[in-house]
Scaffold this motif. Structure first.
Motif: not given
Length: 218
Positions: A1-29
């Motif tokens: 995590m970048n201390a100058a720009n703190p971000v709390h994300l969970t990254l889940t890798k999916k197959t190939h180039s797909c990823i899921r990011l979760e933060k505060d109960g919301r999900t970005l794919v």
């Protein structure tokens, strides 16, 4: 995590180039394409698509995500948006290089304009990369240099348009704290240790990979 720009994300890798990011109960794919899991877009509040190639854009997966969550929206380039916007009015947004937006609590910057050269005889299509929360950059199918420091680089390691020297030099140019593999569905298990060793020892950043379904905190 970048201390100058703190971000709390969970990254889940999916197959190939797909990823899921979760933060505060919301999900970005990002890039739930034809090589990713059938349910890759389900549960997403935000979907981002870098370009129109089938391994990154699958209309059925996106439609399933939009139908499962009536509040979900897509941000993508024109060639993809035109295929979905009529069926989901007001929920599919066209973006390009230099655009910024906030969706479901995620701040996104758009970088890049063209897909990498596959062969000079093949016309180049539009490709955009997404920088999420000023921290994680997914370039799609290009070695785009975002005009912004990157903490976590999603690294396209194996494609018809790249070679490992270019991948290594890309990590050196971006200078992320760490690089995590994407665009790896065609990379055999036999080759993975070679890529791990060369990118890890020469790239100048922490390098790792996640198996599909595996998660890590950012």
């Amino acid at each position: 995590m970048n201390a100058a720009n703190p971000v709390h994300l969970t990254l889940t890798k999916k197959t190939h180039s797909c990823i899921r990011l979760e933060k505060d109960g919301r999900t970005l794919v990002i890039d739930p394409g034809g090589f990713s899991e059938q349910d890759a877009a389900l549960g997403a509040d935000v979907m981002l698509v870098t370009h129109e190639h089938a391994d990154h854009f699958d209309e059925g997966r996106l439609r399933a995500g939009l139908e499962a969550n009536p509040a979900a929206e897509i941000w993508t380039l024109r060639s993809v948006a035109e295929q979905l916007s009529a069926a989901f009015p007001g929920r599919v947004h066209t973006v390009g290089h230099g655009d910024t937006f906030t969706a479901a609590g995620f701040d996104v910057q758009v970088h890049g304009e063209l897909h990498a050269v596959i062969h000079p005889d093949i016309p180049r299509i539009t490709n955009v990369g997404f920088l999420v929360d000023g921290s994680l950059f997914h370039p799609g199918d290009a070695l785009t240099l975002p005009d912004h420091p990157v903490d976590t680089l999603m690294l396209p390691v194996m494609a018809p348009w790249n070679k490992i020297s270019e991948v290594i030099d890309y990590v050196r140019e971006v200078k992320p704290r760490r690089a995590i593999d994407i665009h790896d569905a065609l990379l055999t298990d036999l080759a993975r240790p070679i890529y791990d060793q060369q990118i890890g020892s020469l790239g100048g950043a922490d390098h790792g990979r996640l198996t599909p379904g595996e998660s890590t905190g950012l």
